[in-house]
Design a protein around this motif. Structure first.
Motif, PDB file in Angstrom:
ATOM      1  N   GLU A 257       0.804  -1.213   0.000  1.00 29.70           N
ATOM      2  CA  GLU A 257       0.000   0.000   0.000  1.00 29.70           C
ATOM      3  C   GLU A 257       0.841   1.270   0.000  1.00 29.70           C
ATOM      4  O   GLU A 257       0.473   2.272  -0.607  1.00 29.70           O
ATOM      5  CB  GLU A 257      -0.933   0.004   1.218  1.00 29.70           C
ATOM      6  CG  GLU A 257      -2.047  -1.036   1.120  1.00 29.70           C
ATOM      7  CD  GLU A 257      -2.941  -1.026   2.340  1.00 29.70           C
ATOM      8  OE1 GLU A 257      -2.494  -0.526   3.397  1.00 29.70           O
ATOM      9  OE2 GLU A 257      -4.083  -1.525   2.251  1.00 29.70           O
ATOM     10  N   GLU A 258       1.985   1.250   0.700  1.00 28.71           N
ATOM     11  CA  GLU A 258       2.752   2.476   0.895  1.00 28.71           C
ATOM     12  C   GLU A 258       4.149   2.440   0.303  1.00 28.71           C
ATOM     13  O   GLU A 258       4.809   3.472   0.212  1.00 28.71           O
ATOM     14  CB  GLU A 258       2.846   2.797   2.402  1.00 28.71           C
ATOM     15  CG  GLU A 258       1.488   2.953   3.083  1.00 28.71           C
ATOM     16  CD  GLU A 258       1.622   3.268   4.556  1.00 28.71           C
ATOM     17  OE1 GLU A 258       2.731   3.699   4.956  1.00 28.71           O
ATOM     18  OE2 GLU A 258       0.659   3.081   5.303  1.00 28.71           O
ATOM     19  N   GLY A 259       4.647   1.255  -0.076  1.00 27.47           N
ATOM     20  CA  GLY A 259       6.001   1.171  -0.594  1.00 27.47           C
ATOM     21  C   GLY A 259       7.052   1.443   0.453  1.00 27.47           C
ATOM     22  O   GLY A 259       8.122   1.976   0.143  1.00 27.47           O
ATOM     23  N   ILE A 260       6.768   1.072   1.709  1.00 30.69           N
ATOM     24  CA  ILE A 260       7.669   1.369   2.830  1.00 30.69           C
ATOM     25  C   ILE A 260       7.876   0.112   3.664  1.00 30.69           C
ATOM     26  O   ILE A 260       6.933  -0.654   3.894  1.00 30.69           O
ATOM     27  CB  ILE A 260       7.084   2.478   3.729  1.00 30.69           C
ATOM     28  CG1 ILE A 260       7.063   3.811   2.979  1.00 30.69           C
ATOM     29  CG2 ILE A 260       7.863   2.613   5.029  1.00 30.69           C
ATOM     30  CD1 ILE A 260       6.354   4.894   3.743  1.00 30.69           C
ATOM     31  N   ILE A 261       9.111  -0.123   4.105  1.00 27.45           N
ATOM     32  CA  ILE A 261       9.400  -1.193   5.047  1.00 27.45           C
ATOM     33  C   ILE A 261      10.137  -0.625   6.246  1.00 27.45           C
ATOM     34  O   ILE A 261      10.693   0.480   6.200  1.00 27.45           O
ATOM     35  CB  ILE A 261      10.258  -2.314   4.411  1.00 27.45           C
ATOM     36  CG1 ILE A 261      11.646  -1.772   4.046  1.00 27.45           C
ATOM     37  CG2 ILE A 261       9.576  -2.936   3.221  1.00 27.45           C
ATOM     38  CD1 ILE A 261      12.663  -2.858   3.753  1.00 27.45           C
ATOM     39  N   GLU A 262      10.128  -1.383   7.336  1.00 24.51           N
ATOM     40  CA  GLU A 262      10.951  -1.098   8.508  1.00 24.51           C
ATOM     41  C   GLU A 262      11.702  -2.363   8.869  1.00 24.51           C
ATOM     42  O   GLU A 262      11.110  -3.436   8.977  1.00 24.51           O
ATOM     43  CB  GLU A 262      10.091  -0.653   9.700  1.00 24.51           C
ATOM     44  CG  GLU A 262       9.532   0.743   9.580  1.00 24.51           C
ATOM     45  CD  GLU A 262       8.792   1.169  10.842  1.00 24.51           C
ATOM     46  OE1 GLU A 262       8.951   0.481  11.881  1.00 24.51           O
ATOM     47  OE2 GLU A 262       8.050   2.163  10.787  1.00 24.51           O
ATOM     48  N   ARG A 263      13.010  -2.261   9.031  1.00 22.32           N
ATOM     49  CA  ARG A 263      13.792  -3.426   9.419  1.00 22.32           C
ATOM     50  C   ARG A 263      13.430  -3.857  10.833  1.00 22.32           C
ATOM     51  O   ARG A 263      13.001  -3.050  11.654  1.00 22.32           O
ATOM     52  CB  ARG A 263      15.283  -3.115   9.357  1.00 22.32           C
ATOM     53  CG  ARG A 263      15.820  -2.901   7.955  1.00 22.32           C
ATOM     54  CD  ARG A 263      17.317  -2.616   8.017  1.00 22.32           C
ATOM     55  NE  ARG A 263      17.889  -2.424   6.690  1.00 22.32           N
ATOM     56  CZ  ARG A 263      19.165  -2.115   6.469  1.00 22.32           C
ATOM     57  NH1 ARG A 263      19.990  -1.974   7.509  1.00 22.32           N
ATOM     58  NH2 ARG A 263      19.616  -1.963   5.241  1.00 22.32           N
ATOM     59  N   VAL A 264      13.605  -5.150  11.118  1.00 22.50           N
ATOM     60  CA  VAL A 264      13.377  -5.666  12.463  1.00 22.50           C
ATOM     61  C   VAL A 264      14.361  -4.992  13.412  1.00 22.50           C
ATOM     62  O   VAL A 264      15.564  -4.948  13.162  1.00 22.50           O
ATOM     63  CB  VAL A 264      13.564  -7.201  12.498  1.00 22.50           C
ATOM     64  CG1 VAL A 264      13.385  -7.724  13.923  1.00 22.50           C
ATOM     65  CG2 VAL A 264      12.597  -7.870  11.547  1.00 22.50           C
ATOM     66  N   GLY A 265      13.843  -4.446  14.506  1.00 17.60           N
ATOM     67  CA  GLY A 265      14.693  -3.758  15.466  1.00 17.60           C
ATOM     68  C   GLY A 265      15.042  -2.346  15.082  1.00 17.60           C
ATOM     69  O   GLY A 265      15.816  -1.687  15.777  1.00 17.60           O
ATOM     70  N   GLY A 266      14.498  -1.836  13.995  1.00 15.55           N
ATOM     71  CA  GLY A 266      14.788  -0.479  13.549  1.00 15.55           C
ATOM     72  C   GLY A 266      13.553   0.401  13.612  1.00 15.55           C
ATOM     73  O   GLY A 266      12.425  -0.082  13.737  1.00 15.55           O
ATOM     74  N   ASP A 267      13.763   1.708  13.518  1.00 18.78           N
ATOM     75  CA  ASP A 267      12.633   2.647  13.518  1.00 18.78           C
ATOM     76  C   ASP A 267      12.687   3.565  12.295  1.00 18.78           C
ATOM     77  O   ASP A 267      11.936   4.527  12.189  1.00 18.78           O
ATOM     78  CB  ASP A 267      12.616   3.487  14.796  1.00 18.78           C
ATOM     79  CG  ASP A 267      13.936   4.222  15.032  1.00 18.78           C
ATOM     80  OD1 ASP A 267      14.821   4.166  14.149  1.00 18.78           O
ATOM     81  OD2 ASP A 267      14.082   4.847  16.103  1.00 18.78           O
ATOM     82  N   ARG A 268      13.575   3.261  11.353  1.00 15.06           N
ATOM     83  CA  ARG A 268      13.717   4.080  10.147  1.00 15.06           C
ATOM     84  C   ARG A 268      12.925   3.467   9.002  1.00 15.06           C
ATOM     85  O   ARG A 268      13.007   2.272   8.743  1.00 15.06           O
ATOM     86  CB  ARG A 268      15.194   4.185   9.759  1.00 15.06           C
ATOM     87  CG  ARG A 268      15.459   5.044   8.531  1.00 15.06           C
ATOM     88  CD  ARG A 268      16.951   5.225   8.328  1.00 15.06           C
ATOM     89  NE  ARG A 268      17.592   3.949   8.082  1.00 15.06           N
ATOM     90  CZ  ARG A 268      17.791   3.426   6.869  1.00 15.06           C
ATOM     91  NH1 ARG A 268      17.369   4.090   5.790  1.00 15.06           N
ATOM     92  NH2 ARG A 268      18.393   2.261   6.723  1.00 15.06           N
ATOM     93  N   GLU A 269      12.129   4.297   8.324  1.00 11.47           N
ATOM     94  CA  GLU A 269      11.365   3.830   7.182  1.00 11.47           C
ATOM     95  C   GLU A 269      12.242   3.832   5.929  1.00 11.47           C
ATOM     96  O   GLU A 269      13.003   4.767   5.697  1.00 11.47           O
ATOM     97  CB  GLU A 269      10.135   4.720   6.954  1.00 11.47           C
ATOM     98  CG  GLU A 269       9.106   4.633   8.076  1.00 11.47           C
ATOM     99  CD  GLU A 269       7.877   5.473   7.788  1.00 11.47           C
ATOM    100  OE1 GLU A 269       7.978   6.377   6.916  1.00 11.47           O
ATOM    101  OE2 GLU A 269       6.832   5.235   8.408  1.00 11.47           O
ATOM    102  N   VAL A 270      12.136   2.775   5.157  1.00 12.88           N
ATOM    103  CA  VAL A 270      12.920   2.628   3.933  1.00 12.88           C
ATOM    104  C   VAL A 270      11.953   2.484   2.760  1.00 12.88           C
ATOM    105  O   VAL A 270      11.087   1.607   2.765  1.00 12.88           O
ATOM    106  CB  VAL A 270      13.838   1.393   4.000  1.00 12.88           C
ATOM    107  CG1 VAL A 270      14.641   1.248   2.706  1.00 12.88           C
ATOM    108  CG2 VAL A 270      14.770   1.477   5.207  1.00 12.88           C
ATOM    109  N   ASN A 271      12.080   3.365   1.764  1.00  8.99           N
ATOM    110  CA  ASN A 271      11.246   3.271   0.568  1.00  8.99           C
ATOM    111  C   ASN A 271      11.742   2.145  -0.336  1.00  8.99           C
ATOM    112  O   ASN A 271      12.944   2.012  -0.577  1.00  8.99           O
ATOM    113  CB  ASN A 271      11.277   4.587  -0.216  1.00  8.99           C
ATOM    114  CG  ASN A 271      10.548   5.706   0.504  1.00  8.99           C
ATOM    115  OD1 ASN A 271       9.743   5.465   1.386  1.00  8.99           O
ATOM    116  ND2 ASN A 271      10.841   6.930   0.133  1.00  8.99           N
ATOM    117  N   VAL A 272      10.822   1.339  -0.819  1.00  8.99           N
ATOM    118  CA  VAL A 272      11.176   0.269  -1.745  1.00  8.99           C
ATOM    119  C   VAL A 272      10.220   0.312  -2.937  1.00  8.99           C
ATOM    120  O   VAL A 272       9.056   0.657  -2.804  1.00  8.99           O
ATOM    121  CB  VAL A 272      11.123  -1.123  -1.075  1.00  8.99           C
ATOM    122  CG1 VAL A 272      12.232  -1.278  -0.066  1.00  8.99           C
ATOM    123  CG2 VAL A 272       9.769  -1.382  -0.434  1.00  8.99           C
TER     124      VAL A 272
END
Length: 528
Positions: A257-272
């Protein structure tokens, strides 16, 4: 098409896709072009500098007037537009076809009410389409009507970015179809990344898909890029998507829906930016009905669908497949087997191939190793024929096989257990009102000629008791998957019921062995 170099760094986080066109929108005012790529500017016949700061509707009034309406909709509703197909003519009269995506990020930036990014992904014309499917792909070799239909769909679906679900039995070549889709797509210069959702535990699968940060868990000694990041601007293939745990289904839905992931243990959004292809050999509709698969994710994934035909529907392709596999085996074993005799080919075409192309390749490797001559005859397959006949009775009787398949329910309606919404009504004139959405069929109503041979209303699942579970386990010879099928439920549902009843697999195996060993009362008395 080249990606946009945004005029300000802040644009990078405001637009979740790489846009060819960036416009600012304020309520009550016309959208203004803030950035545009040279190729898109060339379609209207103007340099980039002349278009910056101009009203969107004036620039594209004759070329793409629909863009203004799309921007207005995205700005008003906040909803993204995905894979909207456009056909238009540029200022030189040349026709183009493109897929449009448009999205907005919430919030404001300076004097702008909002930024809307638009991406126009041009599709090649029929004579400009990408490379044809390679002939050396096992499972995509042949000239049968079933395979030609599959290849035709791959050629149509490949150039789009819409999600694809590939269905089919095990061994039919679903991953090969996914690779072929990537090959004929505009993303073929980027990575094709595959992951089997059933091969990893839930925790490991989450890390593999979305990545993890250092220290996220005990063994996370360094940061790890997940499959989504590695497939950025390429294709991600999720095999056995029906086995994806429900918790991860929710995370996957957000990515779509958003083209965004967050790594496990992270709080930074990454566009994919990935094209998602998934595959399953189980019914996703049944999984939705049994609440093993999210309905909203099902609709996100099931935009385009390709069904891989089983080998029993492609028997005319067997000679070509045999030729291909023998060439591979000759190279592997440094031999020169010229081929199979006509009666050997005829024998293979009498079998229904429950293991499909994978089974064909395996039996060919077996007889290739066992045969000393340069031609393989019918006799070389006799031991295998005897084994198959014992293991899978009826495999050699095509007519009996098709009769058995015809006796099974021909149609499983999606979500038959779901609540049916009220059907919208449409006035047909003269006071007549008709339904525009068909209601669920009433099993007590007279059958129509179309549905009288279909079991369109499945029976409600019966409660699984300890006795019925033990009986199914014995009938399935200790195979828990087959036992679940006999009971008409998903394997995961059966495991949950076993947990509720306090039964382990070991308990079932012990009970099964006791049932085999214990003598009957008559036998017991005779022993005494």
């Amino acid at each position: 098409m080249e990606s946009l170099a945004a005029p300000q760094d802040t644009h990078q986080w405001l637009v979740p896709i790489a846009p060819e066109l960036l416009v600012s929108v304020q309520s009550g005012e016309a959208p203004i072009i803030e950035a545009i790529t040279p190729q898109l500017a060339a379609w209207v016949g103007e340099p980039v500098e002349a278009l910056l700061g101009q009203p969107l509707h004036e620039v594209f009034e004759t070329t793409l007037p629909v863009l203004a309406a799309v921007v207005e909709r995205v700005f008003t509703t906040g909803e993204s537009v995905r894979d909207y197909r456009l056909t238009f003519t540029d200022h030189q009269g040349k026709p183009h076809t493109a897929m449009l995506q448009a999205s907005q990020r919430p919030g404001k930036l300076g004097r702008w009410g909002a930024l809307v990014g638009l991406r126009l992904h041009e599709l090649p014309s029929r004579h400009e389409r990408g490379p044809r499917l390679p002939r050396d792909l096992p499972g995509l070799i042949g000239h049968s009507a079933a395979l030609r239909n599959t290849i035709h769909k791959i050629e149509i679906y490949g150039p789009t970015d819409a999600p694809v679900v590939i269905t089919g039995e095990s061994g039919t070549g679903k991953e090969l179809a996914a690779r072929a889709l990537h090959t004929v797509s505009q993303r073929n210069r980027q990575s094709f990344v595959a992951v089997n959702c059933a091969a990893l535990s839930e925790e490991l699968l989450e890390s593999e898909l979305f990545g993890h940060e250092r220290g996220a868990f005990t063994s996370a000694v360094r940061s790890h890029r997940g499959r989504f990041e590695r497939a950025h601007e390429g294709t991600l293939f999720l095999d056995e998507i029906g086995e994806l745990p429900l918790r991860l289904q929710a995370k996957l839905l957000r990515v779509l829906e958003e083209g965004i992931i967050e790594r496990v243990g992270g709080d930074r959004e990454v566009n994919v930016d990935v094209r998602l292809i998934s595959a399953t050999n189980v019914s996703l509709e049944r999984a939705v009905q049994e609440r093993e698969f999210r309905l909203d994710l099902y609709h996100r994934l099931d935009v385009l669908r390709i069904n891989m035909p089983p080998l029993r529907e492609r028997l005319d392709d067997i000679p070509l497949l045999v030729e291909h596999f023998l060439a591979q085996l000759n190279e592997k074993y440094q031999r020169h087997v010229r081929g199979l005799t006509h009666d050997a080919i005829a024998l293979l075409q009498q079998y229904t191939w429950p293991g499909n192309i994978r089974e064909l390749r395996n039996v060919l490797e077996r007889v290739h190793v066992e045969t000393l001559g340069d031609v393989i005859g019918r006799k070389a397959f006799m031991e295998w024929v005897e084994e198959r006949s014992r293991f899978y009775p009826g495999s050699w009787d095509l007519q009996a096989r098709e009769t058995a398949r015809a006796e099974r329910p021909a149609l499983i309606p999606p979500y038959s257990g779901a609540v049916q919404p009220a059907a919208p009504l449409l006035h047909a004139g003269a006071g007549e009102v008709i339904d525009v959405v068909p209601q669920r069929l009433d099993p007590t109503a007279p059958s129509s000629p179309v549905t009288e041979h279909l079991d369109v209303t499945p029976e409600p699942p019966r409660e699984i008791t300890r006795e019925s579970l033990e009986h199914a386990f014995r009938q399935a010879a200790g195979n828990i998957t087959q036992a679940a099928k006999l009971l008409g439920v998903h394997k995961a549902t059966l495991y949950r019921r076993m947990k509720t009843l306090g039964i382990t697999r070991e308990d079932l195996e012990i009970q099964q062995s006791q049932a085999i060993v214990l003598p009957s009362p008559g036998q017991e008395s005779s022993i005494r």
